[in-house]
Design a protein around this motif. Structure first.
Motif, PDB file in Angstrom:
ATOM      1  N   ASP A 212      48.827  46.438  46.581  1.00 59.57           N
ATOM      2  CA  ASP A 212      50.032  45.619  46.381  1.00 59.57           C
ATOM      3  C   ASP A 212      50.690  45.970  45.042  1.00 59.57           C
ATOM      4  O   ASP A 212      50.243  46.894  44.346  1.00 59.57           O
ATOM      5  N   ASP A 213      51.718  45.203  44.677  1.00 57.39           N
ATOM      6  CA  ASP A 213      52.466  45.515  43.450  1.00 57.39           C
ATOM      7  C   ASP A 213      51.614  45.357  42.196  1.00 57.39           C
ATOM      8  O   ASP A 213      51.961  45.878  41.137  1.00 57.39           O
ATOM      9  N   LEU A 214      50.522  44.602  42.319  1.00 57.78           N
ATOM     10  CA  LEU A 214      49.650  44.423  41.152  1.00 57.78           C
ATOM     11  C   LEU A 214      48.470  45.387  41.189  1.00 57.78           C
ATOM     12  O   LEU A 214      47.470  45.192  40.485  1.00 57.78           O
ATOM     13  N   GLY A 215      48.566  46.398  42.033  1.00 60.89           N
ATOM     14  CA  GLY A 215      47.557  47.459  42.037  1.00 60.89           C
ATOM     15  C   GLY A 215      46.273  47.093  42.761  1.00 60.89           C
ATOM     16  O   GLY A 215      45.269  47.803  42.636  1.00 60.89           O
ATOM     17  N   ARG A 216      46.285  45.977  43.535  1.00 61.02           N
ATOM     18  CA  ARG A 216      45.058  45.513  44.205  1.00 61.02           C
ATOM     19  C   ARG A 216      45.104  45.875  45.683  1.00 61.02           C
ATOM     20  O   ARG A 216      46.168  45.811  46.311  1.00 61.02           O
ATOM     21  N   MET A 217      43.963  46.215  46.228  1.00 60.25           N
ATOM     22  CA  MET A 217      43.926  46.613  47.632  1.00 60.25           C
ATOM     23  C   MET A 217      44.515  45.500  48.511  1.00 60.25           C
ATOM     24  O   MET A 217      44.195  44.324  48.352  1.00 60.25           O
ATOM     25  N   ASP A 218      45.376  45.918  49.448  1.00 59.87           N
ATOM     26  CA  ASP A 218      46.015  44.974  50.366  1.00 59.87           C
ATOM     27  C   ASP A 218      45.061  44.784  51.558  1.00 59.87           C
ATOM     28  O   ASP A 218      44.774  45.741  52.278  1.00 59.87           O
ATOM     29  N   VAL A 219      44.582  43.557  51.749  1.00 59.58           N
ATOM     30  CA  VAL A 219      43.541  43.339  52.766  1.00 59.58           C
ATOM     31  C   VAL A 219      44.103  43.530  54.182  1.00 59.58           C
ATOM     32  O   VAL A 219      43.393  43.992  55.083  1.00 59.58           O
ATOM     33  N   ALA A 220      45.388  43.219  54.375  1.00 61.71           N
ATOM     34  CA  ALA A 220      45.995  43.460  55.702  1.00 61.71           C
ATOM     35  C   ALA A 220      46.028  44.971  55.967  1.00 61.71           C
ATOM     36  O   ALA A 220      45.759  45.430  57.092  1.00 61.71           O
ATOM     37  N   ALA A 221      46.320  45.736  54.919  1.00 57.47           N
ATOM     38  CA  ALA A 221      46.344  47.203  55.069  1.00 57.47           C
ATOM     39  C   ALA A 221      44.930  47.726  55.333  1.00 57.47           C
ATOM     40  O   ALA A 221      44.741  48.696  56.086  1.00 57.47           O
ATOM     41  N   VAL A 240      35.242  50.913  49.985  1.00 57.07           N
ATOM     42  CA  VAL A 240      35.070  50.906  48.522  1.00 57.07           C
ATOM     43  C   VAL A 240      36.149  50.029  47.901  1.00 57.07           C
ATOM     44  O   VAL A 240      37.340  50.297  48.061  1.00 57.07           O
ATOM     45  N   ALA A 241      35.716  48.968  47.248  1.00 55.91           N
ATOM     46  CA  ALA A 241      36.654  48.151  46.473  1.00 55.91           C
ATOM     47  C   ALA A 241      36.440  48.501  45.004  1.00 55.91           C
ATOM     48  O   ALA A 241      35.330  48.844  44.603  1.00 55.91           O
ATOM     49  N   THR A 242      37.511  48.404  44.231  1.00 53.38           N
ATOM     50  CA  THR A 242      37.386  48.759  42.820  1.00 53.38           C
ATOM     51  C   THR A 242      37.618  47.521  41.954  1.00 53.38           C
ATOM     52  O   THR A 242      38.602  46.804  42.147  1.00 53.38           O
ATOM     53  N   ALA A 243      36.695  47.296  41.057  1.00 55.96           N
ATOM     54  CA  ALA A 243      36.848  46.188  40.114  1.00 55.96           C
ATOM     55  C   ALA A 243      37.201  46.808  38.770  1.00 55.96           C
ATOM     56  O   ALA A 243      36.335  47.216  38.011  1.00 55.96           O
ATOM     57  N   GLY A 244      38.492  46.918  38.552  1.00 58.10           N
ATOM     58  CA  GLY A 244      38.995  47.580  37.357  1.00 58.10           C
ATOM     59  C   GLY A 244      39.363  49.008  37.710  1.00 58.10           C
ATOM     60  O   GLY A 244      38.647  49.957  37.359  1.00 58.10           O
ATOM     61  N   CYS A 245      40.473  49.160  38.460  1.00 59.01           N
ATOM     62  CA  CYS A 245      40.815  50.524  38.893  1.00 59.01           C
ATOM     63  C   CYS A 245      41.336  51.310  37.690  1.00 59.01           C
ATOM     64  O   CYS A 245      41.882  50.742  36.733  1.00 59.01           O
ATOM     65  N   THR A 246      41.148  52.610  37.763  1.00 58.43           N
ATOM     66  CA  THR A 246      41.368  53.457  36.595  1.00 58.43           C
ATOM     67  C   THR A 246      42.818  53.435  36.101  1.00 58.43           C
ATOM     68  O   THR A 246      43.037  53.297  34.900  1.00 58.43           O
ATOM     69  N   PRO A 247      43.820  53.528  36.983  1.00 58.75           N
ATOM     70  CA  PRO A 247      45.176  53.609  36.423  1.00 58.75           C
ATOM     71  C   PRO A 247      45.619  52.346  35.692  1.00 58.75           C
ATOM     72  O   PRO A 247      46.184  52.429  34.608  1.00 58.75           O
ATOM     73  N   LEU A 401      54.559  47.407  33.100  1.00 59.85           N
ATOM     74  CA  LEU A 401      54.376  47.640  34.541  1.00 59.85           C
ATOM     75  C   LEU A 401      53.914  46.370  35.242  1.00 59.85           C
ATOM     76  O   LEU A 401      54.439  45.989  36.280  1.00 59.85           O
ATOM     77  N   MET A 402      52.912  45.714  34.687  1.00 62.92           N
ATOM     78  CA  MET A 402      52.374  44.487  35.288  1.00 62.92           C
ATOM     79  C   MET A 402      51.520  43.766  34.243  1.00 62.92           C
ATOM     80  O   MET A 402      51.035  44.414  33.299  1.00 62.92           O
ATOM     81  N   GLN A 405      45.184  42.863  34.152  1.00 62.43           N
ATOM     82  CA  GLN A 405      44.108  42.038  34.708  1.00 62.43           C
ATOM     83  C   GLN A 405      42.829  42.215  33.892  1.00 62.43           C
ATOM     84  O   GLN A 405      41.981  41.344  33.839  1.00 62.43           O
ATOM     85  N   THR A 406      42.701  43.379  33.280  1.00 67.72           N
ATOM     86  CA  THR A 406      41.534  43.626  32.424  1.00 67.72           C
ATOM     87  C   THR A 406      42.042  44.008  31.031  1.00 67.72           C
ATOM     88  O   THR A 406      42.725  43.198  30.407  1.00 67.72           O
ATOM     89  N   ASN A 407      41.767  45.210  30.589  1.00 64.79           N
ATOM     90  CA  ASN A 407      42.159  45.609  29.232  1.00 64.79           C
ATOM     91  C   ASN A 407      43.013  46.872  29.233  1.00 64.79           C
ATOM     92  O   ASN A 407      43.051  47.591  28.250  1.00 64.79           O
ATOM     93  N   ILE A 408      43.631  47.163  30.392  1.00 56.65           N
ATOM     94  CA  ILE A 408      44.495  48.351  30.492  1.00 56.65           C
ATOM     95  C   ILE A 408      45.941  47.875  30.633  1.00 56.65           C
ATOM     96  O   ILE A 408      46.229  47.016  31.468  1.00 56.65           O
ATOM     97  N   VAL A 409      46.815  48.443  29.802  1.00 58.04           N
ATOM     98  CA  VAL A 409      48.212  48.008  29.794  1.00 58.04           C
ATOM     99  C   VAL A 409      49.095  49.242  30.029  1.00 58.04           C
ATOM    100  O   VAL A 409      49.033  50.201  29.260  1.00 58.04           O
TER     101      VAL A 409
END
Ligand SMILES: Cc1ncc(COP(=O)(O)O)c(C=O)c1O
Length: 472
Positions: A212-221, A240-247, A401-402, A405-409
């Motif tokens: 989605d727009d916040l970089g989180r996996m879309d569960v419907a997708a 594979v779900a990511t908790a703290g995706c790299t980008p 950008l958004m 959610q963690t420490n990446i801006v």
């Protein structure tokens, strides 16, 4: 010429060790206070010329000369990892006491393939694994420490395949059944695709699920990709779900994905290399709600657990699954036939045979500072990232950008060439920042790893970007 006894001289070790610690302590203090350059940028090809010396036939340095070389040439030419203006990669600002433990690991060289090649090291590792599992909310989980999250992801996915393929892939090979697929967010780390390549499935076996727009996996997708993949005759071996995706540091909705995987009998692997450490913080633990629904979790120590590289954990909720990745027999190593005793031989569960005593530094950090102290580090850098985002949002010439959610801006300055701007900034030696390509656009990317990055550093960053931006 050094005699063999000189090469192992404990007194020399003692003296040089004291001097080395003096040198490193000064280096650490200067870095933490923001003295000196963040990165002493010089083009790699030019620098490479300094390292083209002939292979020494005899000694070319004394121990004192080695320390001088470290002081004069090597330390200044590195990235100052403890500098508050180092906002580049997701690499820990390592805890000095953990670094000392790494020295112990190096000197004592506990090979750890089997229990008897590192008894204390093995038990300490098992203790650390239990602590990490407890933080996830698992009671009887097992796992191992590996050299890095990429290897940990490979290990988890090998286990997932062995459990979910429907045939013995380890023995019969990947061609003995239908094509296998991994469903992962479009922002999953490249090590997931690399694992698929290594596993002989081809990197195209990773089906990318939209975010989605916040970089989180879309569960419907995810559900759509699941249906389409199965309709094609392929079999899904893992989500594979990511908790703290790299980008962007975004965290996939673990609870929803977990429930979905449970309902459909899918293996859920959570790549928490970056973000799993939020579990240490009372304020941010909620971001990882649902992580306990995973079958396997990867957690990097050398990111937000503040460890020197490398140390990562791969954890399996079901202890038996920790043996699924590598089912090979090696009778010269594993002799007892006694399952309980064999559990102490870590090679059963790792790609590595000889490996470093990685648990000691983590065990020491938990023992010295507790979850409270380590959680405090996470809270500090997450708060600094939020402060940076607030400043960027308030500035008309920056675009955020958004919300982090963690420490990446991630952000942009003006409408100019962001890559050129970043290059100029890094080459100025005053800051380290990275960049990321998202939807065809380049964004600047700051990762706040250092708990000493202060508001004044953030203000200085914005000013430096403005100054450099006006010149590109
Ligand atoms: C989400 C994620 N997974 C895995 C990795 C790979 O970890 P490592 O560099 O420890 O091999 C990274 C590295 O940045 C990462 O961000």
């Amino acid at each position: 010429m050094s005699g063999i006894a000189d090469m192992f001289d404990p007194q020399q070790f003692r003296e040089s060790g004291h001097e080395l610690i003096e040198l490193l302590a000064d280096h650490l203090a200067a870095n933490l206070q923001g003295r000196g350059k963040v990165i002493n940028w010089r083009a790699p090809l030019t620098e490479d010329r300094h390292w083209q010396q002939p292979l020494p036939q005899t000694a070319t340095l004394s121990p004192t000369g080695l320390l001088k070389k470290l002081h004069d040439d090597i330390l200044p030419a590195g990235l100052a990892i403890h500098h508050p203006r180092n906002l580049g990669h997701q690499v820990a600002t390592p805890l000095p006491m953990a670094a000392l433990c790494d020295l112990v690991a190096a000197l004592t060289n506990q090979a750890m393939a089997v229990y008897e090649s590192g008894p204390a090291a093995t038990l300490i590792e098992r203790q650390v694994i239990r602590w990490l599992a407890e933080l996830i909310g698992w009671n009887h989980a097992e796992g191992v420490l590996t050299s890095g999250g990429a290897q940990a992801n490979l290990t988890a996915l090998l286990a997932a395949r062995q459990q979910k393929a429907g045939w013995n892939v380890w023995k019969e090979g990947v061609a003995s059944g239908p094509p296998l697929r991994i469903l992962a967010s479009e922002h999953a780390h490249y090590s997931v695709a690399r694992a698929a390549g290594i596993m002989g499935m081809g990197v195209d076996a990773v089906v990318k699920v939209a975010a989605d727009d916040l970089g989180r996996m879309d569960v419907a997708a995810l559900a759509k990709a699941h249906r389409q993949t199965e309709a094609s005759g392929a079999r899904i071996m893992a989500v594979v779900a990511t908790a703290g995706c790299t980008p962007t540091g975004s965290i996939d909705p673990l609870a929803e994905i977990g429930v979905y995987c449970r309902e459909h009998g899918l293996w859920l692997h959570v790549d928490g290399a970056h973000g799993a450490s939020a579990l240490l913080s009372d304020s941010y633990r909620g971001l990882l709600r649902g992580i306990e629904l995973a079958d396997s979790v990867v957690w990097d120590g050398h990111k937000l657990l503040y460890m020197p590289a490398t140390v990562s954990a791969v954890l399996f909720k079901n202890p038996e699954h920790s043996y699924a990745a590598f089912a090979q027999e090696a009778s010269y190593l594993f002799q007892s036939g006694d399952h309980e005793a064999e559990a102490f031989n870590t090679s059963y569960r790792t790609l590595e045979c000889t490996k470093r005593m990685m648990g000691l530094k983590l065990w020491a950090a938990f023992s010295l500072y507790g979850t409270e102290g380590l959680g405090g580090l996470v809270e500090q850098v997450f708060a600094t990232a939020r402060l940076l985002a607030k400043k960027l949002s308030a500035a008309a010439d920056f675009e955020l950008l958004m919300p982090p959610q963690t420490n990446i801006v991630c952000f942009r300055y003006g409408s100019g060439d962001q890559s050129a701007l970043r290059k100029k900034l890094v080459e100025s030696c005053a800051f380290h920042l990275t960049q990321v390509n998202l939807n065809g656009e380049v964004w600047l990317r700051a990762t706040v790893m250092n708990p000493f990055t202060a508001e004044s550093d953030l203000d200085a960053l914005l000013e430096a970007i403005r100054k450099n931006g006006s010149q590109v």
